[in-house]
Design a protein around this motif. Structure first.
Motif, PDB file in Angstrom:
ATOM      1  N   LEU A 167       0.801  -1.226   0.000  1.00 46.88           N
ATOM      2  CA  LEU A 167       0.000   0.000   0.000  1.00 46.88           C
ATOM      3  C   LEU A 167       0.834   1.277   0.000  1.00 46.88           C
ATOM      4  CD1 LEU A 167      -2.867  -1.073   2.415  1.00 46.88           C
ATOM      5  CD2 LEU A 167      -2.811  -1.148  -0.071  1.00 46.88           C
ATOM      6  N   GLY A 168       2.091   1.218   0.366  1.00 45.51           N
ATOM      7  CA  GLY A 168       2.937   2.393   0.231  1.00 45.51           C
ATOM      8  C   GLY A 168       3.053   3.253   1.461  1.00 45.51           C
ATOM      9  N   ASP A 169       3.148   4.561   1.272  1.00 48.22           N
ATOM     10  CA  ASP A 169       3.413   5.496   2.353  1.00 48.22           C
ATOM     11  C   ASP A 169       2.198   5.656   3.274  1.00 48.22           C
ATOM     12  OD1 ASP A 169       5.906   5.936   1.262  1.00 48.22           O
ATOM     13  OD2 ASP A 169       5.282   7.731   0.157  1.00 48.22           O
ATOM     14  N   GLY A 170       2.492   6.100   4.508  1.00 51.65           N
ATOM     15  CA  GLY A 170       1.426   6.425   5.453  1.00 51.65           C
ATOM     16  C   GLY A 170       0.959   5.262   6.292  1.00 51.65           C
ATOM     17  N   ILE A 171       1.671   4.145   6.224  1.00 51.90           N
ATOM     18  CA  ILE A 171       1.257   2.957   6.963  1.00 51.90           C
ATOM     19  C   ILE A 171       2.481   2.252   7.512  1.00 51.90           C
ATOM     20  CG2 ILE A 171       1.206   1.563   4.848  1.00 51.90           C
ATOM     21  CD1 ILE A 171      -1.196   0.071   6.077  1.00 51.90           C
ATOM     22  N   GLY A 172       2.341   1.699   8.719  1.00 54.01           N
ATOM     23  CA  GLY A 172       3.434   0.989   9.364  1.00 54.01           C
ATOM     24  C   GLY A 172       2.879  -0.032  10.328  1.00 54.01           C
ATOM     25  N   VAL A 173       3.652  -0.334  11.368  1.00 53.92           N
ATOM     26  CA  VAL A 173       3.269  -1.398  12.289  1.00 53.92           C
ATOM     27  C   VAL A 173       3.399  -0.934  13.739  1.00 53.92           C
ATOM     28  CG1 VAL A 173       3.836  -3.275  10.718  1.00 53.92           C
ATOM     29  CG2 VAL A 173       5.620  -2.368  12.231  1.00 53.92           C
ATOM     30  N   ALA A 174       2.542  -1.507  14.565  1.00 59.83           N
ATOM     31  CA  ALA A 174       2.670  -1.413  16.013  1.00 59.83           C
ATOM     32  C   ALA A 174       3.182  -2.763  16.488  1.00 59.83           C
ATOM     33  CB  ALA A 174       1.334  -1.080  16.661  1.00 59.83           C
ATOM     34  N   ILE A 175       4.346  -2.770  17.114  1.00 61.91           N
ATOM     35  CA  ILE A 175       4.962  -4.016  17.564  1.00 61.91           C
ATOM     36  C   ILE A 175       4.625  -4.221  19.030  1.00 61.91           C
ATOM     37  CG2 ILE A 175       7.119  -5.286  17.854  1.00 61.91           C
ATOM     38  CD1 ILE A 175       8.302  -3.613  15.586  1.00 61.91           C
ATOM     39  N   ASP A 176       3.695  -5.115  19.291  1.00 60.33           N
ATOM     40  CA  ASP A 176       3.267  -5.442  20.652  1.00 60.33           C
ATOM     41  C   ASP A 176       3.931  -6.754  21.052  1.00 60.33           C
ATOM     42  OD1 ASP A 176       1.866  -6.423  22.933  1.00 60.33           O
ATOM     43  OD2 ASP A 176       0.113  -5.226  22.402  1.00 60.33           O
ATOM     44  N   VAL A 177       4.773  -6.698  22.071  1.00 60.20           N
ATOM     45  CA  VAL A 177       5.554  -7.874  22.453  1.00 60.20           C
ATOM     46  C   VAL A 177       4.665  -9.059  22.805  1.00 60.20           C
ATOM     47  CG1 VAL A 177       7.519  -6.493  23.221  1.00 60.20           C
ATOM     48  CG2 VAL A 177       5.747  -7.152  24.887  1.00 60.20           C
ATOM     49  N   TYR A 178       3.476  -8.810  23.348  1.00 60.38           N
ATOM     50  CA  TYR A 178       2.576  -9.903  23.731  1.00 60.38           C
ATOM     51  C   TYR A 178       2.217 -10.758  22.527  1.00 60.38           C
ATOM     52  CZ  TYR A 178      -1.286 -12.205  26.204  1.00 60.38           C
ATOM     53  OH  TYR A 178      -2.106 -13.120  26.803  1.00 60.38           O
ATOM     54  N   HIS A 179       2.130 -10.132  21.382  1.00 61.89           N
ATOM     55  CA  HIS A 179       1.657 -10.820  20.190  1.00 61.89           C
ATOM     56  C   HIS A 179       2.770 -11.402  19.331  1.00 61.89           C
ATOM     57  CE1 HIS A 179      -2.385  -9.579  20.994  1.00 61.89           C
ATOM     58  NE2 HIS A 179      -2.057  -8.304  20.980  1.00 61.89           N
ATOM     59  N   VAL A 180       3.983 -10.877  19.438  1.00 57.17           N
ATOM     60  CA  VAL A 180       5.025 -11.271  18.479  1.00 57.17           C
ATOM     61  C   VAL A 180       6.253 -11.920  19.114  1.00 57.17           C
ATOM     62  CG1 VAL A 180       4.299  -9.438  16.889  1.00 57.17           C
ATOM     63  CG2 VAL A 180       6.181  -9.001  18.497  1.00 57.17           C
ATOM     64  N   TRP A 181       6.316 -12.015  20.426  1.00 60.35           N
ATOM     65  CA  TRP A 181       7.536 -12.464  21.090  1.00 60.35           C
ATOM     66  C   TRP A 181       7.961 -13.862  20.654  1.00 60.35           C
ATOM     67  CZ3 TRP A 181       7.915 -16.797  24.242  1.00 60.35           C
ATOM     68  CH2 TRP A 181       6.710 -17.394  24.626  1.00 60.35           C
ATOM     69  N   TRP A 182       7.039 -14.676  20.253  1.00 56.11           N
ATOM     70  CA  TRP A 182       7.251 -16.087  19.933  1.00 56.11           C
ATOM     71  C   TRP A 182       7.769 -16.306  18.506  1.00 56.11           C
ATOM     72  CZ3 TRP A 182       4.673 -17.504  15.581  1.00 56.11           C
ATOM     73  CH2 TRP A 182       3.679 -16.612  15.154  1.00 56.11           C
ATOM     74  N   ASP A 183       7.714 -15.289  17.660  1.00 54.22           N
ATOM     75  CA  ASP A 183       7.908 -15.417  16.218  1.00 54.22           C
ATOM     76  C   ASP A 183       9.377 -15.677  15.897  1.00 54.22           C
ATOM     77  OD1 ASP A 183       8.023 -15.168  13.463  1.00 54.22           O
ATOM     78  OD2 ASP A 183       6.901 -13.288  13.392  1.00 54.22           O
ATOM     79  N   PRO A 184       9.729 -16.804  15.266  1.00 55.52           N
ATOM     80  CA  PRO A 184      11.141 -17.070  14.942  1.00 55.52           C
ATOM     81  C   PRO A 184      11.737 -16.088  13.953  1.00 55.52           C
ATOM     82  CG  PRO A 184       9.715 -18.737  13.953  1.00 55.52           C
ATOM     83  CD  PRO A 184       8.857 -17.936  14.887  1.00 55.52           C
ATOM     84  N   LYS A 185      10.895 -15.342  13.228  1.00 53.51           N
ATOM     85  CA  LYS A 185      11.389 -14.343  12.286  1.00 53.51           C
ATOM     86  C   LYS A 185      11.366 -12.927  12.870  1.00 53.51           C
ATOM     87  CE  LYS A 185      10.114 -16.630   7.929  1.00 53.51           C
ATOM     88  NZ  LYS A 185       9.349 -16.441   6.657  1.00 53.51           N
ATOM     89  N   LEU A 186      11.154 -12.816  14.173  1.00 56.41           N
ATOM     90  CA  LEU A 186      10.909 -11.498  14.745  1.00 56.41           C
ATOM     91  C   LEU A 186      12.060 -10.526  14.511  1.00 56.41           C
ATOM     92  CD1 LEU A 186       9.121  -9.589  16.332  1.00 56.41           C
ATOM     93  CD2 LEU A 186      10.089 -10.530  18.445  1.00 56.41           C
ATOM     94  N   GLU A 187      13.262 -10.917  14.836  1.00 64.23           N
ATOM     95  CA  GLU A 187      14.391  -9.985  14.700  1.00 64.23           C
ATOM     96  C   GLU A 187      14.575  -9.565  13.246  1.00 64.23           C
ATOM     97  OE1 GLU A 187      19.058  -9.481  16.093  1.00 64.23           O
ATOM     98  OE2 GLU A 187      17.929 -11.291  16.621  1.00 64.23           O
ATOM     99  N   GLN A 188      14.463 -10.522  12.340  1.00 61.53           N
ATOM    100  CA  GLN A 188      14.591 -10.217  10.912  1.00 61.53           C
ATOM    101  C   GLN A 188      13.530  -9.224  10.459  1.00 61.53           C
ATOM    102  OE1 GLN A 188      13.824 -13.680   8.478  1.00 61.53           O
ATOM    103  NE2 GLN A 188      13.333 -12.439   6.702  1.00 61.53           N
ATOM    104  N   GLN A 189      12.298  -9.423  10.913  1.00 62.61           N
ATOM    105  CA  GLN A 189      11.199  -8.562  10.473  1.00 62.61           C
ATOM    106  C   GLN A 189      11.237  -7.194  11.151  1.00 62.61           C
ATOM    107  OE1 GLN A 189       9.191  -9.232   7.867  1.00 62.61           O
ATOM    108  NE2 GLN A 189      10.496 -11.038   7.624  1.00 62.61           N
ATOM    109  N   ILE A 190      11.751  -7.125  12.374  1.00 60.92           N
ATOM    110  CA  ILE A 190      11.960  -5.825  13.003  1.00 60.92           C
ATOM    111  C   ILE A 190      12.973  -5.024  12.185  1.00 60.92           C
ATOM    112  CG2 ILE A 190      12.963  -4.660  15.004  1.00 60.92           C
ATOM    113  CD1 ILE A 190      11.676  -6.807  16.766  1.00 60.92           C
ATOM    114  N   SER A 191      14.044  -5.671  11.763  1.00 54.86           N
ATOM    115  CA  SER A 191      15.039  -4.994  10.929  1.00 54.86           C
ATOM    116  C   SER A 191      14.419  -4.520   9.622  1.00 54.86           C
ATOM    117  CB  SER A 191      16.212  -5.942  10.636  1.00 54.86           C
ATOM    118  OG  SER A 191      16.907  -6.265  11.820  1.00 54.86           O
TER     119      SER A 191
END
Length: 274
Positions: A167-191
């Motif tokens: 979708l482009g500009d004007g949109i991003g993410v809210a990173i809530d640790v409760y929901h994403v802490w378990w994700d094996p790709k978390l560090e990669q996707q944060i980067s």
């Protein structure tokens, strides 16, 4: 002195205070950043909520929440779009950093999660021009997969960022640790999120073991198993240095405690374990 780097999502003390009372309690703890929920704003009126924010020099790290796009018929989807446009206007009136989107789950009777995700992308696309014109970034909050059916069919940071890229500009993410802490790709996707300037919010709490309620048993930071400091390091290394926003739903514990005690504990744990 203000507690720099800490915001309180007002859901954390929603059972103790209305928005006006919560702000007063936060200020007594030298907390000068908040994130209200729309129902809390509506309860006192948008004009009054905006006045409280402005007169106290508060930073609003986000307004919760927009979203809930999937529905079983076009009329219901149109209603959701209209409500999201109102939410954008409310976020603008509060000078919020972003509008947090909890995107919605499967329409009633549906088993087609791929279609629900298409409805999410389409819904965000429809409101994005209004958000851009209002100067309000939209923050997709991926929720833990246990909520895929009823609250959010976007369940990983990777999925949320794929929508952002679409979708482009004007949109991003809210990173809530409760929901994403378990994700094996978390560090990669944060980067990935940081490289694209997509990190708009960082929510903190903890995952208790055992968790007795999937929605209403979040833990205070330090009481569970999430590597809060590790996730914070990754988020800061990705370039985000905004506030950590405490968001705790706790029907059996923290919502039963005196509000001042909850807030003072948030401050102490923010300083000691985050």
């Amino acid at each position: 002195m203000p507690v720099n780097g800490l915001s309180i999502n007002l859901a954390t003390v929603r059972e103790q205070y209305n928005m006006r009372q919560a702000v007063d309690a936060c200020l007594r703890q030298d907390i000068v950043a908040i994130a209200p929920w729309r129902d809390q704003v509506h309860a006192i009126g948008l004009a009054e909520a905006s006045r409280i924010v402005a007169e106290n020099g508060l930073k609003v790290t986000g307004l919760c929440r927009g979203g809930m796009f999937p529905a079983g018929n076009p009329a219901a989807r149109a209603t959701a779009i209209d409500d999201n446009r109102k939410a954008i206007d409310e976020a603008a009136a509060l000078n919020a950093d972003c509008l947090v989107l909890v995107v919605g789950g499967l329409p009633v009777g549906s088993r087609n999660i791929a279609e629900a995700r298409e409805m999410v992308a389409d819904g965000i696309a429809q409101i994005l021009p209004h958000a851009r014109s209002a100067g309000i970034p939209l923050a997709i909050e991926p929720l833990h997969p246990m909520y895929a059916a009823d609250r959010a069919c976007v369940n990983t940071l990777e999925q949320a960022l794929d929508i952002c890229d679409l979708l482009g500009d004007g949109i991003g993410v809210a990173i809530d640790v409760y929901h994403v802490w378990w994700d094996p790709k978390l560090e990669q996707q944060i980067s990935r999120a940081g490289a694209a300037g997509r990190i708009l919010a960082h929510h903190i709490c903890d995952w208790l073991v055992p968790t007795t309620d999937l929605l209403l048993d979040r833990g205070m930071m330090g009481d569970g198993v999430i590597d809060l400091r590790g996730i914070r390091r990754s988020i800061e290394a990705a370039g985000y240095h905004g506030a950590q926003e405490v968001e705790i739903f706790s029907a059996g514990n923290w919502w039963k405690q005196p509000g001042e005690q909850v807030l003072s504990t948030c401050v102490e744990r923010f300083r000691s374990v985050c």
